[in-house]
Design a protein around this motif. Sequence first.
Motif, PDB file in Angstrom:
ATOM      1  N   PHE A 121       0.853  -1.192   0.000  1.00  0.00           N
ATOM      2  CA  PHE A 121       0.000   0.000   0.000  1.00  0.00           C
ATOM      3  C   PHE A 121       0.885   1.237   0.000  1.00  0.00           C
ATOM      4  O   PHE A 121       2.086   1.170   0.308  1.00  0.00           O
ATOM      5  CB  PHE A 121      -0.929   0.020   1.222  1.00  0.00           C
ATOM      6  N   ASP A 122       0.292   2.367  -0.351  1.00  0.00           N
ATOM      7  CA  ASP A 122       0.989   3.646  -0.245  1.00  0.00           C
ATOM      8  C   ASP A 122       1.061   4.056   1.220  1.00  0.00           C
ATOM      9  O   ASP A 122       0.081   3.905   1.964  1.00  0.00           O
ATOM     10  CB  ASP A 122       0.262   4.725  -1.042  1.00  0.00           C
ATOM     11  N   THR A 123       2.220   4.591   1.620  1.00  0.00           N
ATOM     12  CA  THR A 123       2.375   5.060   2.995  1.00  0.00           C
ATOM     13  C   THR A 123       2.158   6.566   3.116  1.00  0.00           C
ATOM     14  O   THR A 123       1.957   7.071   4.217  1.00  0.00           O
ATOM     15  CB  THR A 123       3.772   4.722   3.531  1.00  0.00           C
ATOM     16  N   GLY A 124       2.213   7.282   1.994  1.00  0.00           N
ATOM     17  CA  GLY A 124       2.049   8.736   2.016  1.00  0.00           C
ATOM     18  C   GLY A 124       3.101   9.401   1.149  1.00  0.00           C
ATOM     19  O   GLY A 124       3.657   8.780   0.235  1.00  0.00           O
ATOM     20  N   PRO A 125       3.416  10.663   1.423  1.00  0.00           N
ATOM     21  CA  PRO A 125       4.414  11.352   0.598  1.00  0.00           C
ATOM     22  C   PRO A 125       5.795  10.754   0.758  1.00  0.00           C
ATOM     23  O   PRO A 125       6.203  10.365   1.865  1.00  0.00           O
ATOM     24  CB  PRO A 125       4.367  12.798   1.122  1.00  0.00           C
ATOM     25  N   GLY A 126       6.509  10.646  -0.350  1.00  0.00           N
ATOM     26  CA  GLY A 126       7.906  10.248  -0.330  1.00  0.00           C
ATOM     27  C   GLY A 126       8.765  11.489  -0.450  1.00  0.00           C
ATOM     28  O   GLY A 126       9.056  12.169   0.529  1.00  0.00           O
ATOM     29  N   ASN A 127       9.129  11.825  -1.693  1.00  0.00           N
ATOM     30  CA  ASN A 127       9.948  13.011  -1.940  1.00  0.00           C
ATOM     31  C   ASN A 127       9.133  14.225  -2.366  1.00  0.00           C
ATOM     32  O   ASN A 127       9.674  15.324  -2.468  1.00  0.00           O
ATOM     33  CB  ASN A 127      10.967  12.712  -3.052  1.00  0.00           C
TER      34      ASN A 127
END
Length: 369
Positions: free
Chosen positions: A188-194
Motif C-alpha cells: 500500500f501507499d504510505t504517504g508522501p515520499g519526496n
Amino acid sequence: MSTEYYLGLMSGTSADAVDLALVDFANNQVQLAATHSLPLPSDIRQQIHHLGNPADNEIDRMGELDRQLGEIFADSINQLLSTTGISPNQILAIGSHGQTIRHRPPGTVKYPFTLQIGDPNTIAERTGITTVADFRRRDMAAGGQGAPLVPAFHQAIFQKPNIDRAVVNIGGMANITWLPRSGKTLGFDTGPGNVLMDAWILKNLGKSYDANGDWAASGQVNKELLEDFLAHPFFAQTPPKSTGREAFNLAWLDNRLAQKTLSPADIQATLLALTAESIAKDIKHLTTSACEVFICGGGAYNLKLMAELAQRLPQATVASTAALGIAPQWIEAMAFAWLAYQTMNRKHGNLSAVTGAKREVVLGGVYFA
C-alpha cells in the motif's frame, strides 16, 4: 544465446526523468540487461504538475501533452536501442507506465478513476515495438485502487522463505511491499515520499531535490508541525490505500504552514521526518520482529532519510536494493517490463490483497507494432 527481452518505461510522480530498463526473462530468470534515463525538460515537468489539479482548458492541454510525452518516451527508447545496438525486433514488448496526472481511488469520488498519459500508439509507431500501457485501470475496474502495482514484481524477485522483508519504494509518493516468509504479500501507499521535500526546496532554493538530504539535515524537526502533518486523514486509513499529488502538494503544505514562523530548513527537516515516520509506523504495524527493509526509488539516495529510517526501525536491517544487486533507480522500470511480460503471456499483474481488487486480472492494453 537466446534472449527474451522486455523493456520497462517509468515516469513517476516527481516527473523528473524517464527511466528505462531492458530486462531479459529467458530461462525463467529476471536479468537487467541495460538501462537509460532521459531527464524531462522543466517546462514539461511544469505542465505535468499543472495537470495534476483541476484548471482551465484541461482537455486540450492534456491531449497535446499526451502526444508530446509519447514522442519523448519513444525518443528515450530509440536512444537506448542506439546505445546498445539492440534491434527493435529483439524486444517482445514495451511496458509503459505512462505519466500519472490524476488519481482518484475508491472512497474519494463516486466513480473512481486513474489517468496516465504518454500515448502508447505513438510509442508503438515510432519504435516499431509492441507496447503495453494503461495498466492501472483494469485493476480499478475489478474494484481495486489501481495502485500500487509493483508489489507483485517485488514478490516475484525478492521474497525469501527464511526472512520477513519489506521493500519500500520512495519516489514522489512512497509505497511498501510486505513480503513475509509465510502468508500473503501486502502492499500500500504510505504517504508522501519526496514530493513535498522536492516542492519545498524548489520554492525556497530553486533546486529540484535536496541532495543527500543535506538541507534537511541543517534544520531541526518541529514536533508540533510533524503531528499536524500526520493528522492528515490518509494516515488513519487502513489498507488497501493509495494516494498522490491530489492529496499531498504545495498548496496543502502552504495551508499547514499558515501563520507559522519556522525557518525553511526546519520545515524541510520536518517534511523529511514526515516521510520517515509514516513509513516506519506502517512497518511497525506489520511486524515488531526482526526483518530486512530494502529501499528503492530516489529516496534511497537521500542519506539523511536512510539514516532516519534506520533509527526508527531498530529491529530491522535497512539498506537500499543495491544490496540485492539492483540499483534503486531501476526497480520500478523493471517492474513495468515484468508487467508487460505478464500481460503478453496472459498472466495477472495485480495482487488483490494489495490493491483490494475482487480478483487478480491481466492488466493493460496491447498496442501491436
